[in-house]
Design a protein around this motif. Structure first.
Motif, mmCIF file in Angstrom:
data_model
loop_
_atom_site.group_PDB
_atom_site.id
_atom_site.type_symbol
_atom_site.label_atom_id
_atom_site.label_comp_id
_atom_site.label_asym_id
_atom_site.label_seq_id
_atom_site.Cartn_x
_atom_site.Cartn_y
_atom_site.Cartn_z
ATOM 1 N N PHE A 57 -2.209 -2.334 -5.304
ATOM 2 C CA PHE A 57 -2.331 -1.258 -6.187
ATOM 3 C C PHE A 57 -2.538 -1.398 -7.684
ATOM 4 C CE2 PHE A 57 -1.396 2.702 -8.664
ATOM 5 C CZ PHE A 57 -2.484 3.535 -8.516
ATOM 6 N N ILE A 58 -1.601 -2.537 -8.174
ATOM 7 C CA ILE A 58 -1.652 -2.884 -9.307
ATOM 8 C C ILE A 58 -2.792 -3.451 -9.798
ATOM 9 C CG2 ILE A 58 -0.403 -4.219 -11.104
ATOM 10 C CD1 ILE A 58 1.057 -1.519 -10.483
ATOM 11 N N GLU A 59 -3.266 -4.418 -9.004
ATOM 12 C CA GLU A 59 -4.386 -5.236 -9.008
ATOM 13 C C GLU A 59 -5.676 -4.185 -9.008
ATOM 14 O OE1 GLU A 59 -6.949 -8.231 -6.406
ATOM 15 O OE2 GLU A 59 -4.849 -8.426 -6.156
ATOM 16 N N PHE A 60 -5.505 -3.257 -8.123
ATOM 17 C CA PHE A 60 -6.546 -2.050 -8.424
ATOM 18 C C PHE A 60 -6.823 -1.421 -9.719
ATOM 19 C CE2 PHE A 60 -7.478 2.267 -8.334
ATOM 20 C CZ PHE A 60 -8.969 2.283 -7.605
ATOM 21 N N LEU A 61 -5.512 -1.301 -10.228
ATOM 22 C CA LEU A 61 -5.513 -0.739 -11.714
ATOM 23 C C LEU A 61 -6.068 -1.704 -12.747
ATOM 24 C CD1 LEU A 61 -2.229 1.561 -11.966
ATOM 25 C CD2 LEU A 61 -4.538 2.220 -11.657
ATOM 26 N N SER A 62 -5.736 -3.054 -12.697
ATOM 27 C CA SER A 62 -6.493 -3.966 -13.488
ATOM 28 C C SER A 62 -7.858 -3.726 -13.589
ATOM 29 C CB SER A 62 -5.598 -5.322 -13.092
ATOM 30 O OG SER A 62 -4.595 -5.183 -13.112
#
Length: 79
Positions: free
Chosen positions: A38-43
């Motif tokens: 999810f953090i990668e998606f937000l990036s």
């Protein structure tokens, strides 16, 4: 080409809106093992937001809003 002129501006706005909707949908059903994904998606979403003229402000407000709405997911919000 400038991203401030149609039709690119409309496409960018639609893309940002899709990121916002998808983020809320993913957060509704997220488990701790998916936090890093999810953090990668937000990036990736952040990169798109930054294409807009006021994208930095929009993204900051978006993250602040997420922190307020999903404050029960403390570990994720700390990441």
């Amino acid at each position: 080409m400038s991203l401030d002129k149609a039709p690119l501006r409309q496409l960018l706005d639609a893309t940002i809106g899709a990121y916002i909707n998808t983020t809320h949908s993913r957060l509704t059903h997220i488990s701790p093992r998916h936090y890093s994904e999810f953090i990668e998606f937000l990036s990736k979403a952040r990169e798109t937001f930054l294409m807009a003229h006021d994208g930095h402000i929009q993204f900051t407000q978006f993250i602040d809003n997420l922190k307020q709405i999903y404050k029960g997911k403390k570990k994720l919000m700390m990441l």
